[in-house]
Design an enzyme around this catalytic site. Structure first.
Site, PDB file in Angstrom:
ATOM      1  CD  GLU A 277      -3.089  -1.371   0.142  1.00  0.00           C
ATOM      2  OE1 GLU A 277      -3.261   0.451  -0.368  1.00  0.00           O
ATOM      3  OE2 GLU A 277      -3.225  -2.490  -0.579  1.00  0.00           O
ATOM      4  CG  ASP A 358       2.484  -7.160  -5.771  1.00  0.00           C
ATOM      5  OD1 ASP A 358       1.379  -6.778  -4.805  1.00  0.00           O
ATOM      6  OD2 ASP A 358       1.993  -8.027  -6.859  1.00  0.00           O
TER       7      ASP A 358
HETATM    8 ZN    ZN Z   1      -2.775  -2.713  -4.646  1.00  0.00          ZN
END
Ligand code: ZN
Length: 412
Positions: A277, A358
């Protein structure tokens, strides 16, 4: 072009988009029983796998039933000159175009909400309940509906009234004023969503003291993210499904973790999700999404400005007096091929951003716990591990678990 031709083009668009959706769903359904890729073999045990198969199939059947029902109702409404009837009804109440527009959309939206509520009730209290996801109660369900309606009336009604007023004042160039209002609204909503809207539906609290907070503190310090921007929300009052998201920007930026996520994952895995996030923030995804959606809104409104005053739209829908609200309905449907394309591009961008977030989590923290968390979250929500590639391209905002796994395992 004759009004009858426009009418049949509208009917054609509604039918074609239904057929395309059904084809995609069928393609996806055909892959439900595919072998699970070897990399994901540890996601499900035998029993949970069978449960996930049953869940996918119930959802697919239910969604076909719902959309077929809505298609039939929509077509009946068009062929029975339903819009003309509602327009007459609204005009019998007032001769003010703004009030007529508000009543018109009020009736259409209330009508469609009443028709779809039994379906969403069934989805929550029968399907989700059967698979152990549901935590909501009928009282909470209807309270949510009521709050949703109030918000639609206040916010949606307010914006609609303003736009019709711009149209009355400035004709086809109304779109520019409407765009400015929508852009300001989008920025305000993006910034204050967590403070204005979320509290109406959920409780949110700063992260509690303890070892999780310490771990997060340590990570946050390494990437320069302030900890007072991390909140925990009581998602468990509605569903066992877990989530985390980033919202706002500037001083209002915050990461929201569902309490269900904290219950389901190990501390290291939670930090990895949080790192993902933070990645969305550090890579400016929030700002880019906001700017893109404002530009897209401008384009849509500009097109609307060109078409809105053409009387052929009203005539096509059997309405004698042209108006903003009838033009908007016709435009909304004729716009579906374009919104299909922009929707496709936006989900393409969204999947690209997910890879970036990611990768950020992997670079600044670690890839392994993120993989473990994604696998656990997939298991706990009985996710489909073998979606059809075309379905993914058109409908998925996130890459598939397999794609994310392969991306995270890759040496960079
Ligand atoms: Zn995401």
């Amino acid at each position: 072009m004759t009004p009858t031709l426009v009418f049949y083009i509208i009917i054609g668009f509604i039918t074609i988009s239904f057929v395309i959706d059904q084809i995609l769903d069928t393609l996806n359904t055909k892959h439900f029983d595919d072998a699970i890729p070897q990399e994901l073999a540890d996601v499900y045990d035998e029993e949970t796998y069978r449960k996930s198969q049953a869940y996918k199939k119930s959802n697919a059947k239910f969604s076909t039933l719902t959309s077929s029902f809505m298609l039939v109702i929509t077509l009946l409404f068009f062929f029975a000159d339903g819009f003309a009837y509602v327009d007459d009804l609204a005009r019998s109440v007032s001769s003010n175009e703004i009030i007529v527009g508000l009543i018109f959309f009020g009736i259409i939206m209330l009508g469609s909400d009443i028709l779809t509520t039994p379906f969403s009730y069934y989805k929550t209290f029968v399907i989700e309940e059967r698979f152990g996801f549901n935590k909501s109660t009928p009282a909470l369900f209807f309270m949510d509906k009521l709050k949703g309606w109030l918000m639609t009336i206040l916010v949606g009604g307010g914006l609609l009234a303003l736009v019709i007023w711009f149209y009355q004042m400035s004709g086809n160039s109304f779109w520019l004023y409407a765009w400015i209002v929508f852009a300001v609204f989008a920025v305000v909503m993006n910034m204050f969503y967590a403070k204005l809207i979320v509290p109406l539906f959920n409780k949110q609290q700063p992260l509690e003291e303890g070892s999780l907070r310490e771990k997060i503190e340590k990570y946050a310090a390494t990437v320069g993210f302030k900890l007072n921007n991390i909140f925990v929300i009581d998602g468990s009052k509605r569903s066992t499904k877990a989530n985390a998201y980033f919202s706002g920007f500037g001083s209002e930026k915050r990461i929201t973790l569902y309490d269900t996520l904290i219950n389901d994952l190990e501390e290291e895995e939670i930090v990895a999700v949080l790192a993902h996030e933070v990645g969305h923030y550090q890579k400016n995804h929030i700002i880019i999404n906001l700017v893109t959606s404002i530009l897209l809104t401008g384009f849509t409104l500009w097109l609307l400005g060109i078409f809105i005053s053409m009387p052929i739209f009203s005539e096509a829908l059997g309405v004698t007096q042209p108006s903003f609200h009838i033009g908007l309905i016709a435009f909304g449907i004729l716009y579906t091929p374009i919104s299909g394309i922009t929707g496709f591009l936006m989900s393409l961008l969204s999947r690209k951003f997910e890879y970036q977030a990611d990768n950020y989590a992997k670079d600044t923290y670690s890839g392994e716990p993120l993989i473990r968390s994604l696998k656990k979250l997939s298991r706990n929500s009985l996710s489909n591990l073998t979606p059809h590639p075309l379905y993914v391209k058109l409908h998925y905002s996130h890459p598939t678990l397999l794609q994310r796994y392969r991306n995270l395992k890759q040496l960079r």
